[in-house]
Enzyme design. Structure first.
Site, PDB file in Angstrom:
ATOM      1  N   LYS A  77     -12.231   4.151 -19.773  1.00  0.00           N
ATOM      2  CA  LYS A  77     -13.556   3.617 -20.086  1.00  0.00           C
ATOM      3  C   LYS A  77     -14.437   4.763 -20.566  1.00  0.00           C
ATOM      4  O   LYS A  77     -14.407   5.859 -19.986  1.00  0.00           O
ATOM      5  CB  LYS A  77     -14.138   2.949 -18.833  1.00  0.00           C
ATOM      6  CG  LYS A  77     -15.462   2.234 -19.032  1.00  0.00           C
ATOM      7  CD  LYS A  77     -15.868   1.536 -17.738  1.00  0.00           C
ATOM      8  CE  LYS A  77     -17.195   0.806 -17.845  1.00  0.00           C
ATOM      9  NZ  LYS A  77     -17.551   0.110 -16.591  1.00  0.00           N
ATOM     10  N   SER A 152     -18.756  -4.568 -16.942  1.00  0.00           N
ATOM     11  CA  SER A 152     -18.929  -3.737 -18.112  1.00  0.00           C
ATOM     12  C   SER A 152     -17.627  -3.102 -18.613  1.00  0.00           C
ATOM     13  O   SER A 152     -17.592  -2.547 -19.708  1.00  0.00           O
ATOM     14  CB  SER A 152     -19.922  -2.604 -17.775  1.00  0.00           C
ATOM     15  OG  SER A 152     -19.424  -1.770 -16.725  1.00  0.00           O
ATOM     16  N   SER A 176     -17.728  -4.750 -12.201  1.00  0.00           N
ATOM     17  CA  SER A 176     -17.387  -4.392 -13.576  1.00  0.00           C
ATOM     18  C   SER A 176     -15.930  -4.075 -13.837  1.00  0.00           C
ATOM     19  O   SER A 176     -15.538  -3.883 -14.982  1.00  0.00           O
ATOM     20  CB  SER A 176     -18.249  -3.209 -14.037  1.00  0.00           C
ATOM     21  OG  SER A 176     -19.597  -3.585 -14.150  1.00  0.00           O
TER      22      SER A 176
END
Length: 489
Positions: A77, A152, A176
């Site tokens: 990420k 996210s 997330s």
């Protein structure tokens, strides 16, 4: 090359037997990303030259049986810093930022000889639940490209679910990792707070953030968590608890016999779709058939979690994001007349709407005259929520329930309604407030879209969650079904 039909053990066996080299596997992975990511938009940048160079070194040294992750591609990420590789947090503020050091998890992956092939998209600074708040592009769901991948960590989840990589790391502040895992039909874990070092994770909510892996299967997930977990002198909130081999005991589906499971009635209340309820009730029946006991329990203060979270998380974000001032690094506005202009214009132009909204909310909650009414009260609510979990987990081995109230929703459907978007996290947020581990795994489908189940455990008892998740996985076939990119839906 895709990763729909191979787990980490079979990839490792092929690499050890030299059926494929690490360089060939890395090149095939990069080629597949370039081909399929035009549909998914999971990646923000690739690490092509460095990844191939690292793979060549691994091939030269050789891979032994006791290196289960060597030569395996992984995606990170893009809020996990990587030395010399652009790390943006999906924000205009950091569009050209190249870190001078690696995050601890990045170092641990390198020590395990995993190969970082690229950085994945996210909601800006991890603030969002759909990966539509990225400053660069929205990511699409692997099962239906008209749907969101969740957020996210939507880029990491979609990259794994679409077969681009076998493993990706995400971060979880209020759901997330687990919500994108649910929306994309894969496995994701938010470890216990402190289990994994946060050093090098661009901070959102420091008392809530945790890094965790996303994979196709439970055993793969357990293997990667063992590699990245552990105490770190750089992070004083990281735990000194011993890190077990989480995958070692995952051998059969009978390992949940005699366990006691709590199913909160609030997790099946109004607002949770009928298909999601049906999937969770069916999962409870599966556990009963495997010899576990499932009791109805109650988390009466769960309903206050969203309100408390958005005060606490936004307050911490307000503090953490003050470093982005247009002076030291990051975006700086050009048309400025004085120092105040530098601050105001750089932050106004560099941050997106959702980030600005949370900074404003957090700054207000911490301001003189409102601190006691908002932040302090939210902190007290957090303690009450923690006590609810403690009461249930005193008599139960873990808690089960849905990850999200619905399957993935459409791109553009909720992005303009922040309150509706926030409420999608009502079932995941309390786990972060309590600092507990939470595992998401596939448990059904609704109109062709995956439905995820969440298992919540005692602090530092990820082993029980993996054991229970593996038993469920081996007793069902949800994890074997492939998204549209795999030619099946």
């Amino acid at each position: 090359m895709n990763y729909f039909n191979q787990d980490l053990a079979s990839l490792h066996a092929d690499l050890v037997a030299k059926k494929v080299s690490a360089k060939e596997l890395t090149q095939a992975t990069l080629d597949n990303i370039k081909d399929t990511d035009t549909k998914i938009d999971a990646f923000l940048n690739l690490n092509e030259d460095a990844a191939l160079a690292q793979a060549a070194k691994i091939d030269e040294a050789g891979i032994s049986d006791d290196q289960p992750l060597a030569g395996i591609p992984v995606a990170l990420k893009d809020n996990i810093v990587t030395k010399g590789l652009t790390t943006t947090a999906a924000s205009k503020m950091l569009a050209d930022f190249k870190p001078v050091y690696d995050a601890t998890v990045t170092e641990k992956l390198a020590a395990a000889q995993m190969i970082t092939v690229g950085k994945t998209n996210l909601d800006e600074f991890a603030m969002g639940g759909s990966t539509e708040n990225s400053a660069f592009k929205p990511t699409k769901n692997a099962w239906d490209q008209t749907k969101v991948p969740g957020g996210s960590s939507g880029g990491s989840a979609a990259a794994v679910a679409s077969g681009q990589v076998p493993v990706a790391l995400g971060s979880d502040t209020g759901g997330s990792i687990r919500q994108p895992a649910s929306f994309n039909g894969i496995v994701g874990i938010k470890p216990t707070y402190g289990r994994v070092s946060r050093w090098g994770l661009i901070a959102f909510g420091s008392s809530l953030d945790q890094i965790g892996p996303l994979t196709h299967g439970v055993k793969d997930n357990a293997t990667v968590l063992s590699a990245i977990a552990g105490h770190d002198d750089h992070d004083l909130t990281s735990s000194t608890q011993a890190v077990p081999d989480f995958a070692a005991d995952l051998n059969d589906a009978t390992s949940v016999k005699g366990l006691r499971i709590g199913l909160p009635k609030e997790y099946l209340a109004d607002g949770v779709s009928d298909d999601v309820k049906a999937a969770i009730l069916a999962a409870a029946d599966t556990y009963r058939k495997l010899g576990a006991t499932v009791d109805e329990v109650s988390l009466p203060h769960n309903k206050y979690g969203v309100a408390a979270y958005y005060i606490i998380a936004s307050s911490e974000a307000s503090s953490n994001l003050q470093r982005f001032d247009g002076i030291r690094y990051g975006y700086r506005a050009k048309d400025v007349q004085n120092l105040e202009d530098v601050y105001v214009k750089s932050r106004s132009e560099g941050f997106g709407d959702e980030v600005k909204r949370r900074i404003m909310l957090g700054t207000f909650s911490l301001s003189a005259g409102f601190y006691d009414a908002y932040f302090l009260k939210a902190a007290k609510v957090r303690t009450v929520i923690m006590n609810d979990f403690k009461a249930i987990l005193k008599d139960h081995d873990f808690i089960m329930g849905p990850v999200a109230p619905t399957p993935a929703f459409g791109l553009g459907d909720e992005i303009k309604d922040p309150i509706t978007m926030y409420m999608n996290d009502v079932l995941t947020i309390p786990v972060n407030l309590a600092g507990l581990p939470g595992l998401s795994l596939p448990a059904g489908f609704s109109n062709g879209l995956p439905v995820g189940m969440q298992l919540i455990g005692r602090p530092f008892d990820e082993s029980t969650l993996y054991r229970a998740g593996y038993a469920f996985e081996q007793s069902t076939d949800f994890h074997t079904q492939l998204p549209t990119l795999g030619g099946q839906n």
